[in-house]
Design a protein around this motif. Structure first.
Motif, PDB file in Angstrom:
ATOM      1  N   SER A  59     -75.814  52.485  -5.905  1.00  0.00           N
ATOM      2  CA  SER A  59     -76.570  53.168  -4.645  1.00  0.00           C
ATOM      3  C   SER A  59     -77.569  52.254  -4.103  1.00  0.00           C
ATOM      4  O   SER A  59     -77.529  51.222  -3.670  1.00  0.00           O
ATOM      5  N   PHE A  60     -78.621  52.359  -5.916  1.00  0.00           N
ATOM      6  CA  PHE A  60     -79.342  51.905  -5.803  1.00  0.00           C
ATOM      7  C   PHE A  60     -79.514  49.747  -6.006  1.00  0.00           C
ATOM      8  O   PHE A  60     -79.990  49.358  -5.016  1.00  0.00           O
ATOM      9  N   LYS A  61     -78.353  49.554  -6.702  1.00  0.00           N
ATOM     10  CA  LYS A  61     -78.308  48.200  -6.779  1.00  0.00           C
ATOM     11  C   LYS A  61     -78.084  48.022  -5.161  1.00  0.00           C
ATOM     12  O   LYS A  61     -78.548  46.874  -5.187  1.00  0.00           O
ATOM     13  N   SER A  62     -76.990  48.584  -4.497  1.00  0.00           N
ATOM     14  CA  SER A  62     -76.538  48.358  -2.984  1.00  0.00           C
ATOM     15  C   SER A  62     -77.956  47.881  -2.594  1.00  0.00           C
ATOM     16  O   SER A  62     -77.587  47.046  -1.423  1.00  0.00           O
ATOM     17  N   SER A  63     -78.703  49.036  -3.029  1.00  0.00           N
ATOM     18  CA  SER A  63     -80.399  48.726  -1.648  1.00  0.00           C
ATOM     19  C   SER A  63     -80.936  47.930  -1.581  1.00  0.00           C
ATOM     20  O   SER A  63     -81.026  46.953  -0.549  1.00  0.00           O
ATOM     21  N   PHE A  64     -80.610  46.501  -2.213  1.00  0.00           N
ATOM     22  CA  PHE A  64     -81.505  45.081  -1.953  1.00  0.00           C
ATOM     23  C   PHE A  64     -80.791  44.047  -1.568  1.00  0.00           C
ATOM     24  O   PHE A  64     -80.670  43.088  -0.833  1.00  0.00           O
TER      25      PHE A  64
END
Length: 286
Positions: free
Chosen positions: A96-101
């Motif tokens: 989920s954090f990776k997708s935030s970019f």
């Protein structure tokens, strides 16, 4: 030679998340929006100890149907325990954090920004809501995850953290699961010269699956960069159930040539360095 069952047991408790080490465009301030900490602040680069030819390292380290040698293999096992952890129960929050970019935040006012999006890469449907709040000299981060369908759960704070305004240091606290919303892992990180220069995973869970005191609490793995031919290191500190004490391991290697060395008193039963060459073969230390 000590059996060192601690690594097998830690593997049972493998906990963390998807560990692709791709570079992220974390330094970009999109339209003057709040910039995210680097994705690599959650992910140690285990590439030099991966057993595949696509890890950005010498293919000579790939075993070609031969019996592997002990020194590099032992080191790979030590770091691999934590690497395996990065692919399991915390896969969702880290993905989920990776997708935030790939998304831009909305300015909610009062120094608060918010990212909302669906998380790709899973058969189940997850929605992420990441907030960043500027308070003085740091930014406070909170990642909320919602799941619909089988095993659905409402919005859950899966991790939180903070980072300095310059984006060069910070920490994360990752909670175990919606069923057990307690802190499991702490990550402290620092960046220098546009890459992560130091990152430490610390096991902070208080109770194990049987609700007993978690004996591995305060175990850690630290990755860092240093000067000299062996320009990278891992420090591991973990509870050994055989000796009922914490044991320490130091691994040093070259990110350029991949040769390295390891010192582990409890495993090798001596205080000497044990070395390997660029092929991963045992050699005498110079």
């Amino acid at each position: 030679m000590n059996n060192w069952r601690v690594y097998g047991i830690l593997l049972v408790f493998a906990l963390v998340f998807t560990a692709s080490c791709e570079n992220s465009d974390d330094d970009t301030d999109l339209d003057n929006n709040l910039a995210l900490p680097p994705y690599e602040s959650m992910v140690i680069d285990f590439g030099d100890f991966a057993d595949n030819s696509n890890a950005g390292k010498s293919t000579a380290l790939v075993y070609d149907n031969k019996e592997p040698n002990g020194n590099w293999v032992f080191s790979r096992l030590v770091v691999g325990v934590w690497n395996t952890a990065l692919f399991t129960s915390l896969a969702v929050p880290v993905a989920s954090f990776k997708s935030s970019f790939a998304h831009s935040p909305v300015d909610l006012g009062d120094n608060l920004w918010q990212w909302t999006y669906s998380v790709d890469g899973f058969t189940s449907e997850y929605t992420a809501r990441l907030t960043g709040e500027v308070t003085g000299e740091e930014v406070l981060w909170n990642m909320y995850i919602t799941k619909v369908g089988i095993g659905a759960f409402g919005e859950f704070l899966w991790f939180s953290g903070s980072s300095n305004m310059d984006g060069n240091s910070g920490h994360w606290i990752l909670n175990e699961s919606p069923e057990k919303p307690l802190a499991m892992l702490r990550i402290d990180w620092e960046r220098s010269n546009d890459e992560i220069g130091n990152i430490r995973y610390t096991w902070v869970r208080e109770l194990d699956e049987q609700e007993n005191d978690d004996l591995f609490k305060d175990s850690y793995l630290e990755y860092g960069l240093q000067d000299g031919p062996l320009n990278a290191y891992f420090d591991a500190h973990a509870y050994d159930e055989n000796t009922e004490v914490f044991s320490d391991i130091r691994i040093e290697w070259s990110r350029d040539t991949y040769l390295g060395r390891v010192r582990a008193v409890d495993y090798f039963q001596d205080e000497e360095w044990h070395c390997w060459d660029a092929n991963g073969d045992d050699v005498q230390c110079e």
